[in-house]
Design a protein around this motif. Structure first.
Motif, PDB file in Angstrom:
ATOM      1  N   UNK A  19       0.704  -1.100  -0.010  1.00 24.98           N
ATOM      2  CA  UNK A  19      -0.011   0.003   0.011  1.00 24.98           C
ATOM      3  C   UNK A  19       0.897   1.362   0.106  1.00 24.98           C
ATOM      4  N   UNK A  20       1.877   1.297   0.678  1.00 29.49           N
ATOM      5  CA  UNK A  20       2.679   2.405   0.709  1.00 29.49           C
ATOM      6  C   UNK A  20       3.582   2.604  -0.565  1.00 29.49           C
ATOM      7  N   UNK A  21       3.885   1.398  -1.182  1.00 30.15           N
ATOM      8  CA  UNK A  21       4.552   1.450  -2.575  1.00 30.15           C
ATOM      9  C   UNK A  21       3.608   2.099  -3.527  1.00 30.15           C
ATOM     10  N   UNK A  22       2.225   1.624  -3.342  1.00 32.01           N
ATOM     11  CA  UNK A  22       1.243   2.287  -4.306  1.00 32.01           C
ATOM     12  C   UNK A  22       0.935   3.901  -4.114  1.00 32.01           C
ATOM     13  N   UNK A  23       1.381   4.020  -2.997  1.00 34.71           N
ATOM     14  CA  UNK A  23       1.281   5.605  -2.566  1.00 34.71           C
ATOM     15  C   UNK A  23       2.599   6.377  -2.842  1.00 34.71           C
ATOM     16  N   UNK A  24       3.380   5.615  -3.575  1.00 37.66           N
ATOM     17  CA  UNK A  24       4.922   6.242  -4.369  1.00 37.66           C
ATOM     18  C   UNK A  24       5.921   6.338  -3.337  1.00 37.66           C
ATOM     19  N   UNK A  25       5.867   5.405  -2.341  1.00 36.54           N
ATOM     20  CA  UNK A  25       7.041   5.209  -1.494  1.00 36.54           C
ATOM     21  C   UNK A  25       7.824   4.105  -1.950  1.00 36.54           C
ATOM     22  N   UNK A  26       8.975   3.850  -1.534  1.00 36.97           N
ATOM     23  CA  UNK A  26      10.007   2.959  -2.143  1.00 36.97           C
ATOM     24  C   UNK A  26      10.265   2.049  -0.847  1.00 36.97           C
ATOM     25  N   UNK A  27      10.306   0.961  -1.049  1.00 30.59           N
ATOM     26  CA  UNK A  27      10.593   0.011   0.157  1.00 30.59           C
ATOM     27  C   UNK A  27      12.171  -0.789  -0.206  1.00 30.59           C
ATOM     28  N   UNK A  28      12.832  -0.788   0.699  1.00 25.76           N
ATOM     29  CA  UNK A  28      14.305  -1.592   0.712  1.00 25.76           C
ATOM     30  C   UNK A  28      13.993  -2.890   1.511  1.00 25.76           C
ATOM     31  N   UNK A  29      14.269  -3.987   1.128  1.00 30.37           N
ATOM     32  CA  UNK A  29      14.303  -5.169   1.947  1.00 30.37           C
ATOM     33  C   UNK A  29      15.699  -5.531   2.329  1.00 30.37           C
ATOM     34  N   UNK A  30      15.903  -5.838   3.618  1.00 26.53           N
ATOM     35  CA  UNK A  30      17.418  -6.189   3.829  1.00 26.53           C
ATOM     36  C   UNK A  30      17.359  -7.682   4.542  1.00 26.53           C
ATOM     37  N   UNK A  31      18.617  -8.057   4.479  1.00 31.72           N
ATOM     38  CA  UNK A  31      18.953  -9.054   5.258  1.00 31.72           C
ATOM     39  C   UNK A  31      19.997  -8.988   6.298  1.00 31.72           C
ATOM     40  N   UNK A  54       0.408   9.877  -8.052  1.00 34.78           N
ATOM     41  CA  UNK A  54       2.150  10.044  -7.920  1.00 34.78           C
ATOM     42  C   UNK A  54       2.114  11.622  -7.698  1.00 34.78           C
ATOM     43  N   UNK A  55       1.607  12.405  -8.318  1.00 33.48           N
ATOM     44  CA  UNK A  55       1.789  13.740  -8.078  1.00 33.48           C
ATOM     45  C   UNK A  55       1.280  14.258  -6.650  1.00 33.48           C
ATOM     46  N   UNK A  56       0.303  13.821  -6.476  1.00 38.16           N
ATOM     47  CA  UNK A  56      -0.234  13.951  -4.678  1.00 38.16           C
ATOM     48  C   UNK A  56       0.952  13.356  -3.901  1.00 38.16           C
ATOM     49  N   UNK A  57       1.292  12.262  -4.136  1.00 40.60           N
ATOM     50  CA  UNK A  57       2.481  11.607  -3.153  1.00 40.60           C
ATOM     51  C   UNK A  57       3.735  12.526  -3.144  1.00 40.60           C
ATOM     52  N   UNK A  58       4.190  12.898  -4.409  1.00 41.34           N
ATOM     53  CA  UNK A  58       5.316  13.758  -4.460  1.00 41.34           C
ATOM     54  C   UNK A  58       5.128  14.934  -3.594  1.00 41.34           C
ATOM     55  N   UNK A  59       3.817  15.657  -3.556  1.00 46.26           N
ATOM     56  CA  UNK A  59       3.763  17.025  -2.847  1.00 46.26           C
ATOM     57  C   UNK A  59       3.610  16.668  -1.457  1.00 46.26           C
ATOM     58  N   UNK A  60       3.106  15.566  -1.123  1.00 40.88           N
ATOM     59  CA  UNK A  60       3.092  15.115   0.404  1.00 40.88           C
ATOM     60  C   UNK A  60       4.469  15.150   0.952  1.00 40.88           C
TER      61      UNK A  60
END
Length: 80
Positions: A19-31, A54-60
């Motif tokens: 859901x966060x990715x859909x809102x424009x954030x990136x998620x890094x998964x680490x071991x 995407x524009x709204x997420x960037x503005x936020x």
């Protein structure tokens, strides 16, 4: 904004992370401390609603602009 999570946390909270990715954030998964994967949104070239989101997420994520900054920009534009 980029979020970093460990593998176990990603497995437990995958729906929430997507859901966060859909809102424009990136998620890094680490071991441990080693990043191994990145989740990011796949852009939809012909989807106006996706572009608007995407524009709204960037503005936020953007830093708020003060009235003083706007006045200074307006003043600077009249110099040239």
């Amino acid at each position: 904004m980029t979020i970093t999570v460990k593998v176990g946390e990603a497995k437990t909270h995958l729906s929430n992370l997507l859901a966060k990715v859909e809102a424009g954030e990136e998620v890094i998964i680490s071991r441990g401390n080693n990043p191994i994967a990145k989740l990011s949104r796949i852009p939809k070239t012909n989807d106006l609603d996706a572009l608007i989101e995407e524009v709204r997420a960037a503005r936020a994520r953007a830093k708020p602009v003060t009235t003083e900054e706007i006045v200074a920009w307006k003043h600077d534009s009249h110099r040239y």
